[in-house]
Enzyme design. Structure first.
Site, PDB file in Angstrom:
ATOM      1  N   LYS A  18       0.883  -1.170   0.000  1.00  0.00           N
ATOM      2  CA  LYS A  18       0.000   0.000   0.000  1.00  0.00           C
ATOM      3  C   LYS A  18       0.919   1.218   0.000  1.00  0.00           C
ATOM      4  CE  LYS A  18      -1.976   3.079   1.909  1.00  0.00           C
ATOM      5  NZ  LYS A  18      -1.776   4.488   1.511  1.00  0.00           N
ATOM      6  N   GLY A  38       6.330   5.287   8.621  1.00  0.00           N
ATOM      7  CA  GLY A  38       5.478   6.472   8.567  1.00  0.00           C
ATOM      8  C   GLY A  38       5.509   7.197   9.903  1.00  0.00           C
ATOM      9  N   GLU A  53       2.120   8.632  14.915  1.00  0.00           N
ATOM     10  CA  GLU A  53       0.664   8.591  15.147  1.00  0.00           C
ATOM     11  C   GLU A  53       0.041   7.397  14.402  1.00  0.00           C
ATOM     12  OE1 GLU A  53      -1.145  12.203  13.852  1.00  0.00           O
ATOM     13  OE2 GLU A  53      -3.132  11.460  14.392  1.00  0.00           O
ATOM     14  N   THR A  54       0.384   7.254  13.117  1.00  0.00           N
ATOM     15  CA  THR A  54      -0.161   6.123  12.358  1.00  0.00           C
ATOM     16  C   THR A  54       0.391   4.805  12.908  1.00  0.00           C
ATOM     17  OG1 THR A  54      -0.224   7.542  10.414  1.00  0.00           O
ATOM     18  CG2 THR A  54      -0.538   5.209  10.024  1.00  0.00           C
ATOM     19  N   GLY A  55       1.654   4.817  13.323  1.00  0.00           N
ATOM     20  CA  GLY A  55       2.263   3.608  13.884  1.00  0.00           C
ATOM     21  C   GLY A  55       1.478   3.109  15.096  1.00  0.00           C
ATOM     22  N   GLU A  75       8.795   1.611  11.609  1.00  0.00           N
ATOM     23  CA  GLU A  75       9.850   2.627  11.448  1.00  0.00           C
ATOM     24  C   GLU A  75       9.160   3.971  11.443  1.00  0.00           C
ATOM     25  OE1 GLU A  75      12.877   2.178  11.657  1.00  0.00           O
ATOM     26  OE2 GLU A  75      13.290   0.121  11.063  1.00  0.00           O
ATOM     27  N   CYS A 128      13.260  11.337   7.829  1.00  0.00           N
ATOM     28  CA  CYS A 128      13.080  10.871   9.203  1.00  0.00           C
ATOM     29  C   CYS A 128      14.318  11.148  10.051  1.00  0.00           C
ATOM     30  CB  CYS A 128      12.730   9.390   9.210  1.00  0.00           C
ATOM     31  SG  CYS A 128      13.883   8.374   8.291  1.00  0.00           S
ATOM     32  N   GLU A 179       7.899  16.252  15.830  1.00  0.00           N
ATOM     33  CA  GLU A 179       8.746  16.066  14.651  1.00  0.00           C
ATOM     34  C   GLU A 179       8.486  17.236  13.699  1.00  0.00           C
ATOM     35  OE1 GLU A 179       7.900  12.837  11.827  1.00  0.00           O
ATOM     36  OE2 GLU A 179      10.061  12.636  11.556  1.00  0.00           O
TER      37      GLU A 179
END
Ligand code: NAD
Length: 490
Positions: free
Chosen positions: A171, A222, A225-227, A244, A278, A377
């Site tokens: 994806k 990513g 928050e999504t992690g 990651e 990152c 970040e």
């Protein structure tokens, strides 16, 4: 106008719902691409599961051999790939070319070394008994990746996952879907069998459907928050996860460093890829004796950077990837200024570049730990510089973050470097170096920067289960520790 379909079970399939991919330098729509929903994601996972049975039984040498061809195919298509990357995410062509070259190098590295890294260990136990380990594929891997390295990051999971015998549903980011589609085409052209790699383009909901589907592992890169969302949703299924996530890396300059080299490294590290990296040094700490001259020269060099379209030769900094990312950055800078930070240069949208999502490379001084630029970040071209008095203070400031991805230390004293590398709370430390990536070295963070490793021998082992096999070749009819206990003497 480009038209994007879904790759499911070896076929490119059209769909009803679509979304647009556009060029962040101009806002121009590049093409329309499928927005995969739960149904399409499920079909892709079923195809991947079917294909996994024969793929895992294909010898590892054959699987790895295809990745040599993929590495060559990437090099052959270098011009078109670097142009597509720049058009979808904005960065200078030079940086896109480096991404393409690094991707080819990394894919070939796993093709050449994967077999050795997946050889099990023999473990002697006793004269009659021995054990060994066998590394087995996890199964179907959902690969969910961001836009900032849209070719390298998907393939640094796909190559080890497939070489290890898994199959994949990719994806790609909704901001770079056409690069994701190219990855599918390259894999197909190099001979990856139908269903072994599937590509479902879409948004966060598509990713969510993939995480909730019948996969065995999520390989995610990513935001933190999504992690966290992925971790929550994976808990229900007990998927294996590799995360990651974002970072807020410290760049620590001691007074004995080569100051010119440190400034050049800091300016490049902070502003390449428009600050959207990152491991970019998002918090720069300079020892007080050299702070004034460091800041003056850093600002001079920042002012000289050429901002413009990524496709224009000579551009150092392209646009940010999206309006949303730029707005978030503007809020972070506003917060810092409100709390007392000084804008040494930049801090606004360039007058001559109102179209697209440009933001001037910016230097902030007088920053403090409670400002968003130090706590969150900062994913854009903003450098936050502060001053420290001694090594203990540098360590405390560097570790004062929820993130733990990387850090860099600039000094000529190896004892200082070694001590700092042991004290910094992060997964990677560079000394007199910044943001380099070598396929043979592990990549990944701790704390809110994630878990698991990419690249290297550690990276490929994320995609396998370790099976222990114990064999007894003796002739004993019983064991000392079997029933009946009444007659046993230990
Ligand atoms: P993001 O978290 O917004 O999106 C990443 C991917 O997740 C996209 O494909 C997105 O569609 C998908 N997604 C969104 N919501 C989801 C959900 N609920 N479930 C499943 N998938 C979902 O990140 P981004 O803005 O694309 O990328 C930037 C971030 O990536 C930064 O934080 C950066 O530091 C980080 N990053 C980390 C590394 C690393 O190696 N640690 C490398 C590159 C980027």
């Amino acid at each position: 106008m480009l038209e994007g379909k879904l790759l499911i079970g070896g076929k490119w399939i059209p769909c009803e719902r679509k979304f647009e991919s556009s060029n962040p330098a101009t806002g121009e729509v590049l093409g329309r691409v499928c927005l995969a929903g739960k149904k399409e994601v499920t079909e892709a996972v079923v195809a991947a599961r079917l294909a996994q049975v024969s793929w895992k039984n294909t010898g590892i040498s054959e699987r790895a051999g295809i990745f040599i061809r993929i590495g060559d195919e990437i090099l052959k298509r270098k011009q078109e790939l670097k142009t597509l990357i720049t058009m979808e995410m904005g960065r200078p062509l030079f940086e896109s070319e480096i991404e393409v070259l690094k991707t080819s190098e990394m894919v070939k590295y796993f093709a050449n070394e994967g077999k050795t890294y997946l050889e099990g260990d023999a473990i002697p136990i006793s004269p009659d008994t021995f054990s060994f380990t066998r590394f087995e594929p996890v199964g179907v891997v959902g690969v969910i990746k961001p836009w900032n390295y849209p070719m390298l990051l998907p393939l640094w999971a796909i190559a080890p996952a497939l070489i290890a015998g898994n199959t994949v549903v990719l994806k790609p980011s909704d901001l770079t879907p056409f690069v994701g589609i190219e990855i599918g085409k390259i894999c197909q052209d190099a001979g990856i069998p139908d269903g072994v790699i599937n590509v479902v383009t879409g948004d966060g909901n598509t990713g969510k459907s993939l995480v909730s589907s019948d996969i065995d592992m999520v390989s995610f890169t990513g935001s933190a928050e999504t992690g966290k969302n992925i971790m929550k949703n994976s808990a229900e299924k007990l998927h294996r996860i590799s995360l990651e996530l974002g970072g807020s890396d410290a760049f620590i300059v001691f007074k004995d460093a080569d100051i010119e080299e440190a400034i050049n490294g800091a300016v490049w590290g902070r502003f390449m890829n428009c600050g959207q990296v990152c491991v970019s040094p998002k918090r720069i700490f300079v020892e007080s004796d050299i702070a004034d001259s460091f800041i003056e020269e850093f600002v001079n060099k920042t002012r000289n950077l050429i901002i413009g379209k990524g496709l224009d030769p000579g551009t150092d900094i392209g646009p940010m990837v999206s309006m949303e990312q730029r707005e978030k950055l503007e809020l972070q800078v506003e917060d810092a200024v409100r709390k007392g930070a000084i804008i040494e240069c930049g801090g606004k949208i360039p007058l001559s570049l109102q179209e697209g999502y440009y933001y001037e490379p910016t230097v902030l001084t007088g920053v403090t730990p409670e400002m968003k630029v130090m706590k969150e970040e900062v994913f854009g071209p903003v450098a936050a510089i502060s001053v420290f008095e001694n090594m203990d203070e540098a360590i405390a400031l560097a570790n004062k973050t929820i993130y733990g991805l990387g850090a860099s230390v600039w000094t000529k004293n190896l004892d200082t470097a070694m001590y700092m590398s042991s004290q910094l709370e992060c997964g990677m430390v560079w000394v007199n170096e910044i943001c380099t990536l070598h396929p043979q070295c592990p990549w990944g963070g701790i704390k809110h920067s994630g878990m698991g490793k990419d690249l290297s021998r550690y990276g490929i082992r994320e995609f396998v289960s370790t099976k222990h096999v114990n064999i007894n070749l003796g002739t004993g009819k019983t064991r000392q520790w079997w029933f009946p206990y009444a007659k046993t003497v230990l």
